[in-house]
Design an enzyme around this catalytic site. Structure first.
Site, short mmCIF file in Angstrom:
data_model
loop_
_atom_site.label_atom_id
_atom_site.label_comp_id
_atom_site.label_asym_id
_atom_site.label_seq_id
_atom_site.Cartn_x
_atom_site.Cartn_y
_atom_site.Cartn_z
N TYR A 111 0.83 -1.22 0.00
CA TYR A 111 0.00 0.00 0.00
C TYR A 111 0.86 1.26 0.00
O TYR A 111 1.85 1.36 0.74
CB TYR A 111 -0.96 0.01 1.20
CG TYR A 111 -2.15 -0.93 1.02
CD1 TYR A 111 -2.37 -1.62 -0.17
CD2 TYR A 111 -3.07 -1.13 2.06
CE1 TYR A 111 -3.47 -2.47 -0.33
CE2 TYR A 111 -4.16 -1.98 1.90
CZ TYR A 111 -4.35 -2.65 0.71
OH TYR A 111 -5.42 -3.49 0.55
N SER A 116 -13.48 -2.07 -0.78
CA SER A 116 -14.20 -1.06 -1.59
C SER A 116 -15.72 -1.17 -1.41
O SER A 116 -16.46 -1.32 -2.39
CB SER A 116 -13.81 -1.15 -3.07
OG SER A 116 -12.47 -0.76 -3.26
N PRO A 117 -16.20 -1.06 -0.16
CA PRO A 117 -17.64 -1.21 0.09
C PRO A 117 -18.47 -0.10 -0.55
O PRO A 117 -19.68 -0.27 -0.74
CB PRO A 117 -17.74 -1.16 1.62
CG PRO A 117 -16.51 -0.43 2.06
CD PRO A 117 -15.44 -0.80 1.09
N LEU A 118 -17.83 1.04 -0.87
CA LEU A 118 -18.54 2.13 -1.57
C LEU A 118 -18.05 2.20 -3.01
O LEU A 118 -18.13 3.26 -3.65
CB LEU A 118 -18.30 3.46 -0.84
CG LEU A 118 -18.62 3.48 0.67
CD1 LEU A 118 -18.31 4.85 1.28
CD2 LEU A 118 -20.08 3.10 0.92
N ALA A 119 -17.53 1.07 -3.50
CA ALA A 119 -17.01 0.99 -4.87
C ALA A 119 -15.96 2.07 -5.14
O ALA A 119 -15.93 2.70 -6.21
CB ALA A 119 -18.15 1.05 -5.89
N GLY A 120 -15.12 2.31 -4.14
CA GLY A 120 -14.04 3.29 -4.30
C GLY A 120 -14.56 4.71 -4.47
O GLY A 120 -13.87 5.58 -4.99
N GLY A 121 -15.81 4.96 -4.03
CA GLY A 121 -16.40 6.30 -4.14
C GLY A 121 -17.30 6.44 -5.37
O GLY A 121 -17.98 7.46 -5.53
N PHE A 150 -21.05 7.64 -5.34
CA PHE A 150 -21.43 9.04 -5.16
C PHE A 150 -21.44 9.84 -6.47
O PHE A 150 -22.09 10.86 -6.57
CB PHE A 150 -20.46 9.74 -4.18
CG PHE A 150 -20.37 9.05 -2.87
CD1 PHE A 150 -21.38 9.17 -1.93
CD2 PHE A 150 -19.28 8.24 -2.57
CE1 PHE A 150 -21.31 8.52 -0.71
CE2 PHE A 150 -19.19 7.58 -1.35
CZ PHE A 150 -20.21 7.71 -0.42
P1 NAP Z 1 -14.38 2.67 -0.40
O1 NAP Z 1 -14.99 3.06 0.89
O2 NAP Z 1 -15.21 1.93 -1.39
O3 NAP Z 1 -13.84 3.96 -1.16
C1 NAP Z 1 -13.17 4.98 -0.48
C2 NAP Z 1 -13.23 6.22 -1.34
O4 NAP Z 1 -14.57 6.73 -1.30
C3 NAP Z 1 -12.30 7.30 -0.84
O5 NAP Z 1 -11.72 7.97 -1.95
C4 NAP Z 1 -13.26 8.24 -0.10
O6 NAP Z 1 -12.81 9.57 -0.14
C5 NAP Z 1 -14.53 8.08 -0.91
N1 NAP Z 1 -15.68 8.38 -0.08
C6 NAP Z 1 -16.05 7.75 1.08
N2 NAP Z 1 -17.16 8.31 1.59
C7 NAP Z 1 -17.50 9.32 0.76
C8 NAP Z 1 -18.57 10.26 0.73
N3 NAP Z 1 -19.50 10.29 1.70
N4 NAP Z 1 -18.63 11.15 -0.32
C9 NAP Z 1 -17.69 11.13 -1.29
N5 NAP Z 1 -16.64 10.26 -1.33
C10 NAP Z 1 -16.56 9.36 -0.32
O7 NAP Z 1 -13.11 1.84 -0.02
P2 NAP Z 1 -11.64 1.65 -0.70
O8 NAP Z 1 -10.76 2.72 -0.16
O9 NAP Z 1 -11.72 1.47 -2.17
O10 NAP Z 1 -11.25 0.26 -0.05
C11 NAP Z 1 -11.32 0.10 1.38
C12 NAP Z 1 -10.18 -0.73 1.86
O11 NAP Z 1 -10.25 -2.04 1.29
C13 NAP Z 1 -8.77 -0.24 1.49
O12 NAP Z 1 -8.33 0.78 2.35
C14 NAP Z 1 -7.97 -1.52 1.67
O13 NAP Z 1 -7.68 -1.68 3.04
C15 NAP Z 1 -8.95 -2.59 1.21
N6 NAP Z 1 -8.70 -3.05 -0.18
C16 NAP Z 1 -8.33 -4.35 -0.37
C17 NAP Z 1 -8.13 -4.83 -1.66
C18 NAP Z 1 -7.73 -6.28 -1.85
O14 NAP Z 1 -7.43 -6.66 -2.99
N7 NAP Z 1 -7.72 -7.06 -0.80
C19 NAP Z 1 -8.31 -3.99 -2.79
C20 NAP Z 1 -8.70 -2.67 -2.55
C21 NAP Z 1 -8.91 -2.20 -1.25
P3 NAP Z 1 -12.30 10.30 1.24
O15 NAP Z 1 -11.07 9.57 1.69
O16 NAP Z 1 -12.07 11.70 0.76
O17 NAP Z 1 -13.41 10.22 2.24
#
Ligand code: NAP
Length: 296
Positions: free
Chosen positions: A49, A206-211, A214
């Site tokens: 990471y 990516s529970p919010l599909a990486g944003g 929105f």
């Molecule tokens: P996510 O929650 O789907 O997406 C996060 C993104 O959404 C951030 O850019 C965040 O921006 C944005 N966001 C969240 N709330 C928001 C809101 N209310 N309005 C607008 N934008 C919003 O999760 P993710 O970061 O993609 O993944 C979560 C975790 O999963 C990672 O940190 C990692 O630990 C893990 N992961 C694992 C794998 C694997 O292959 N095992 C792959 C990918 C990820 P802000 O930061 O500005 O709030």
């Protein structure tokens, strides 16, 4: 059987984007404490990471308050070898699950995180070149030495999970996969049924599909965005992240969402979602919107 129920918190904080949050060590420490106050005690990392930087940023924050270590759970992953300035001899990205690489990756993670144990080690992705005997041997050694307490996988299919489990003398406690209203893959490839059968709680990345929920661009994203808003209004909420988290949390498989935001209010939305009661019709309205069709 050991499940991740009693090992991880019901919601995990993900540190993939940690380097982008531009937090000082002190700010990261106070974010971590705020998470803990809300019941989020598990933190998800991977060796790679932030181009191999994120573990060390967290380790620096932990160093400032050593008493935190016993109150949190650190998850990290290994197996992907990225092209990076830190490894100038690498010619291409590969997956390496040899005994030597798993062990040396964990040793490096321990140094970065300034700790002497990892709570949960995951193999990051399945590999077309995979020797389960080597991985199992590395797991046994790391467990015996107390360097890793629990083991699991990420992005595996049921057959790949069972194959590795067959070689391991400890239970694999989870499979971290992508699950969101914009990623239904694991409802359809047998993984969700496998989790229920084995009583394994999956972690949802990516529970919010990486944003993307929105800022809808594709037709599917627009349908899901509208369905989430409709349910939000029905439930008297003025945000859709809480609905997306509730949609995961309410599933009988005991899905553990990994929150990817560094913003405390947005992290709080995931915690509040634990209280939301969605009807089965509302759950399927979101599912159908993602599919783009009614159930058969
Ligand atoms: P996510 O929650 O789907 O997406 C996060 C993104 O959404 C951030 O850019 C965040 O921006 C944005 N966001 C969240 N709330 C928001 C809101 N209310 N309005 C607008 N934008 C919003 O999760 P993710 O970061 O993609 O993944 C979560 C975790 O999963 C990672 O940190 C990692 O630990 C893990 N992961 C694992 C794998 C694997 O292959 N095992 C792959 C990918 C990820 P802000 O930061 O500005 O709030």
């Amino acid at each position: 059987m050991e499940t991740n129920n009693n090992i991880l918190s019901p919601i995990v904080h993900g540190h993939w984007r940690l380097a982008d949050w531009n937090l000082s060590t002190q700010q990261l420490l106070s974010l971590t404490k705020s998470c803990m106050e809300m019941g989020i005690t598990s933190f998800d990392h991977a060796d790679i990471y932030g181009d191999y930087q994120c573990e060390a940023l967290f380790g620096e924050a932990l160093k400032n308050e050593a008493s935190l270590r016993s109150e949190i759970q650190i998850i990290t992953k290994c197996g992907i070898k990225l092209l990076s300035d830190k490894f100038p001899h690498r010619r291409l990205k590969i997956y390496d699950y040899s005994y030597e690489h798993i062990v040396s990756s964990v040793e490096q993670s321990l140094k970065n995180l300034k700790t002497d144990y990892i709570d949960l080690l995951l193999l990051h992705r399945p590999s077309p070149f995979f020797n389960p005997e080597e991985a199992a041997k590395a797991f046994s050694m790391l467990k015996e030495k107390g360097k890793v307490l629990h083991f699991g996988v990420s992005n595996f299919l049921p057959m790949q999970f069972e194959m590795l489990q067959n070689y391991c003398d400890m239970p694999l406690i989870t499979n971290q996969v992508e699950i969101s209203p914009l990623c239904l893959e694991h409802f359809e490839n047998g993984n969700m049924d496998f989790f229920l059968k084995e009583k394994i709680q999956p972690m949802a990345w990516s529970p919010l599909a990486g944003g993307r929920i929105f800022n809808p661009k594709t037709e599917q994203e627009k349908r899901v965005h509208d369905a989430l808003w409709e349910v939000a209004q029905e439930l008297d909420h003025n945000a859709i992240d809480i609905v997306a988290y509730a949609w995961l949390l309410q599933h009988p498989a005991g899905i553990v969402p990994i929150v990817g935001s560094g913003n405390i209010d947005r992290i709080q939305a995931a915690v509040s979602a634990q209280e939301v009661q969605m009807s089965l019709e509302q759950w399927f309205a979101i599912y159908n919107a993602a599919k783009g069709e009614e159930l058969p």
